[in-house]
Scaffold this motif. Structure first.
Motif, PDB file in Angstrom:
ATOM      1  N   ARG A 224       0.830  -1.207   0.000  1.00  0.00           N
ATOM      2  CA  ARG A 224       0.000   0.000   0.000  1.00  0.00           C
ATOM      3  C   ARG A 224       0.869   1.263   0.000  1.00  0.00           C
ATOM      4  N   GLY A 225       1.956   1.223   0.737  1.00  0.00           N
ATOM      5  CA  GLY A 225       2.859   2.360   0.774  1.00  0.00           C
ATOM      6  C   GLY A 225       3.459   2.645  -0.598  1.00  0.00           C
ATOM      7  N   ARG A 226       3.807   1.570  -1.302  1.00  0.00           N
ATOM      8  CA  ARG A 226       4.359   1.740  -2.649  1.00  0.00           C
ATOM      9  C   ARG A 226       3.300   2.283  -3.605  1.00  0.00           C
ATOM     10  N   VAL A 227       2.069   1.810  -3.441  1.00  0.00           N
ATOM     11  CA  VAL A 227       0.969   2.297  -4.276  1.00  0.00           C
ATOM     12  C   VAL A 227       0.779   3.800  -4.067  1.00  0.00           C
ATOM     13  N   MET A 228       0.752   4.215  -2.811  1.00  0.00           N
ATOM     14  CA  MET A 228       0.574   5.634  -2.487  1.00  0.00           C
ATOM     15  C   MET A 228       1.683   6.473  -3.114  1.00  0.00           C
ATOM     16  N   GLN A 229       2.915   5.958  -3.035  1.00  0.00           N
ATOM     17  CA  GLN A 229       4.063   6.682  -3.565  1.00  0.00           C
ATOM     18  C   GLN A 229       4.004   6.787  -5.090  1.00  0.00           C
ATOM     19  N   LYS A 230       3.766   5.664  -5.752  1.00  0.00           N
ATOM     20  CA  LYS A 230       3.754   5.649  -7.216  1.00  0.00           C
ATOM     21  C   LYS A 230       2.570   6.422  -7.787  1.00  0.00           C
ATOM     22  N   MET A 231       1.431   6.382  -7.089  1.00  0.00           N
ATOM     23  CA  MET A 231       0.243   7.091  -7.565  1.00  0.00           C
ATOM     24  C   MET A 231       0.254   8.561  -7.153  1.00  0.00           C
ATOM     25  N   GLN A 232       1.250   8.939  -6.341  1.00  0.00           N
ATOM     26  CA  GLN A 232       1.396  10.321  -5.860  1.00  0.00           C
ATOM     27  C   GLN A 232       0.144  10.772  -5.095  1.00  0.00           C
ATOM     28  N   ALA A 233      -0.337   9.862  -4.248  1.00  0.00           N
ATOM     29  CA  ALA A 233      -1.510  10.151  -3.422  1.00  0.00           C
ATOM     30  C   ALA A 233      -1.061  10.390  -1.987  1.00  0.00           C
ATOM     31  N   LYS A 234      -1.561  11.454  -1.400  1.00  0.00           N
ATOM     32  CA  LYS A 234      -1.180  11.789  -0.027  1.00  0.00           C
ATOM     33  C   LYS A 234      -2.057  11.058   0.996  1.00  0.00           C
ATOM     34  N   THR A 235      -3.285  10.747   0.625  1.00  0.00           N
ATOM     35  CA  THR A 235      -4.215  10.080   1.535  1.00  0.00           C
ATOM     36  C   THR A 235      -4.971   8.978   0.792  1.00  0.00           C
ATOM     37  N   ALA A 236      -5.599   8.102   1.575  1.00  0.00           N
ATOM     38  CA  ALA A 236      -6.415   7.043   0.977  1.00  0.00           C
ATOM     39  C   ALA A 236      -7.604   7.630   0.226  1.00  0.00           C
ATOM     40  N   THR A 237      -8.134   8.724   0.748  1.00  0.00           N
ATOM     41  CA  THR A 237      -9.257   9.397   0.085  1.00  0.00           C
ATOM     42  C   THR A 237      -8.864   9.876  -1.304  1.00  0.00           C
ATOM     43  N   GLU A 238      -7.650  10.401  -1.416  1.00  0.00           N
ATOM     44  CA  GLU A 238      -7.168  10.871  -2.713  1.00  0.00           C
ATOM     45  C   GLU A 238      -6.975   9.687  -3.667  1.00  0.00           C
ATOM     46  N   LEU A 239      -6.501   8.578  -3.132  1.00  0.00           N
ATOM     47  CA  LEU A 239      -6.296   7.377  -3.946  1.00  0.00           C
ATOM     48  C   LEU A 239      -7.640   6.860  -4.473  1.00  0.00           C
ATOM     49  N   ILE A 240      -8.652   6.874  -3.619  1.00  0.00           N
ATOM     50  CA  ILE A 240      -9.993   6.445  -4.024  1.00  0.00           C
ATOM     51  C   ILE A 240     -10.546   7.379  -5.088  1.00  0.00           C
ATOM     52  N   ASP A 241     -10.250   8.670  -4.939  1.00  0.00           N
ATOM     53  CA  ASP A 241     -10.700   9.650  -5.931  1.00  0.00           C
ATOM     54  C   ASP A 241     -10.053   9.376  -7.287  1.00  0.00           C
ATOM     55  N   PHE A 242      -8.771   9.003  -7.281  1.00  0.00           N
ATOM     56  CA  PHE A 242      -8.089   8.652  -8.527  1.00  0.00           C
ATOM     57  C   PHE A 242      -8.791   7.468  -9.194  1.00  0.00           C
ATOM     58  N   ALA A 243      -9.143   6.478  -8.369  1.00  0.00           N
ATOM     59  CA  ALA A 243      -9.804   5.285  -8.897  1.00  0.00           C
ATOM     60  C   ALA A 243     -11.132   5.626  -9.556  1.00  0.00           C
ATOM     61  N   LYS A 244     -11.880   6.515  -8.926  1.00  0.00           N
ATOM     62  CA  LYS A 244     -13.169   6.917  -9.472  1.00  0.00           C
ATOM     63  C   LYS A 244     -12.998   7.638 -10.809  1.00  0.00           C
ATOM     64  N   LYS A 245     -11.965   8.462 -10.898  1.00  0.00           N
ATOM     65  CA  LYS A 245     -11.749   9.242 -12.121  1.00  0.00           C
ATOM     66  C   LYS A 245     -11.415   8.380 -13.320  1.00  0.00           C
ATOM     67  N   VAL A 246     -10.789   7.222 -13.073  1.00  0.00           N
ATOM     68  CA  VAL A 246     -10.465   6.327 -14.197  1.00  0.00           C
ATOM     69  C   VAL A 246     -11.499   5.230 -14.354  1.00  0.00           C
ATOM     70  N   GLY A 247     -12.586   5.324 -13.565  1.00  0.00           N
ATOM     71  CA  GLY A 247     -13.713   4.407 -13.754  1.00  0.00           C
ATOM     72  C   GLY A 247     -13.567   3.051 -13.110  1.00  0.00           C
ATOM     73  N   LEU A 248     -12.707   2.913 -12.104  1.00  0.00           N
ATOM     74  CA  LEU A 248     -12.580   1.642 -11.415  1.00  0.00           C
ATOM     75  C   LEU A 248     -13.800   1.403 -10.535  1.00  0.00           C
ATOM     76  N   THR A 249     -14.348   0.205 -10.628  1.00  0.00           N
ATOM     77  CA  THR A 249     -15.486  -0.177  -9.792  1.00  0.00           C
ATOM     78  C   THR A 249     -15.204  -1.539  -9.186  1.00  0.00           C
ATOM     79  N   SER A 250     -16.022  -1.914  -8.222  1.00  0.00           N
ATOM     80  CA  SER A 250     -15.812  -3.210  -7.568  1.00  0.00           C
ATOM     81  C   SER A 250     -15.944  -4.375  -8.544  1.00  0.00           C
ATOM     82  N   SER A 251     -16.749  -4.180  -9.615  1.00  0.00           N
ATOM     83  CA  SER A 251     -16.957  -5.243 -10.588  1.00  0.00           C
ATOM     84  C   SER A 251     -15.713  -5.497 -11.434  1.00  0.00           C
ATOM     85  N   GLN A 252     -14.772  -4.527 -11.406  1.00  0.00           N
ATOM     86  CA  GLN A 252     -13.566  -4.660 -12.199  1.00  0.00           C
ATOM     87  C   GLN A 252     -12.424  -5.251 -11.392  1.00  0.00           C
ATOM     88  N   VAL A 253     -12.684  -5.522 -10.138  1.00  0.00           N
ATOM     89  CA  VAL A 253     -11.626  -6.054  -9.278  1.00  0.00           C
ATOM     90  C   VAL A 253     -11.608  -7.570  -9.340  1.00  0.00           C
TER      91      VAL A 253
END
Length: 208
Positions: free
Chosen positions: A179-208
């Motif tokens: 998770r730490g590596r994900v945060m670093q590579k995605m340049q996300a400061k918080t989990a909320t920001e990471l979730i926002d990134f996911a929403k912007k690219v259209g990631l949904t639970s059905s795609q997991v």
């Protein structure tokens, strides 16, 4: 109002309309590209500029509404101003519900078309910014390892580290590292920001 950083597309099977709009818009400083059918517009190489499309609803083979749907499939995000000589209220409602900037019956005034273009270009600027951001997010996602991408998907669902560890059958510490590596590579400061990134690219639970 004029700008060299904008392009106005006109699609109308009436050559005289294309010519008249071309002259009007060029006199206001716009770059103009005209087409007499939808196929010509779709095959054109669209530059990454602010833009809008003045689109006649009644076209041969592919009508205006069909072109609107095809644009979405081709990733063309140009805002649309519908024009028609045969409009009615249900048609205008359909156009606006589909996301058109305006619906103008022919003949329309210079003031009305220029006002609609101003609105459309403002919308185009926002859409282009959003598209650029999405592209950057996807580029960062491409740097993730398969396991990091998996963790990213889980975090996008709002899952806690302990839940991810349980689901994957691995240690909590391992998940924290990923998770730490994900945060670093995605340049996300918080989990909320990471979730926002996911929403912007259209990631949904059905795609997991």
């Amino acid at each position: 109002m004029s700008t060299n950083a904008a392009i106005i597309y006109v699609v109308d099977d009436d050559v005289s309309i294309c010519r008249a709009l071309g002259l009007l818009l060029k006199s206001n400083g716009f770059r103009v590209e005209t087409f007499t059918n939808a196929q010509g517009f779709l095959s054109f190489k669209h530059p990454k500029l602010q833009s809008c499309l003045i689109l006649d609803i009644r076209l041969p083979n592919i009508n205006g509404f069909a072109l609107q749907a095809l644009m979405a499939q081709h990733g063309i995000i140009t805002p649309i101003i519908f024009i028609t000589g045969y409009g009615d209220i249900p048609m205008s409602v359909k156009a606006m519900q589909a996301g058109a900037i305006d619906f103008l019956p022919k003949p329309f005034t210079e003031k009305k078309i220029l006002h609609a273009i101003t609105l459309a270009l403002s919308k185009s600027k926002v859409l282009n910014k959003e598209q650029t951001e999405v592209l950057k997010i996807k580029q960062r996602m491409n740097t993730l390892s398969p396991r990091e991408l998996e963790v990213f998907h889980f975090v996008a669902q709002g899952m806690m580290n302990k839940n991810i560890a349980s689901k994957r059958g691995t240690s909590l510490q391992t998940i924290k590292v990923h998770r730490g590596r994900v945060m670093q590579k995605m340049q996300a400061k918080t989990a909320t920001e990471l979730i926002d990134f996911a929403k912007k690219v259209g990631l949904t639970s059905s795609q997991v």
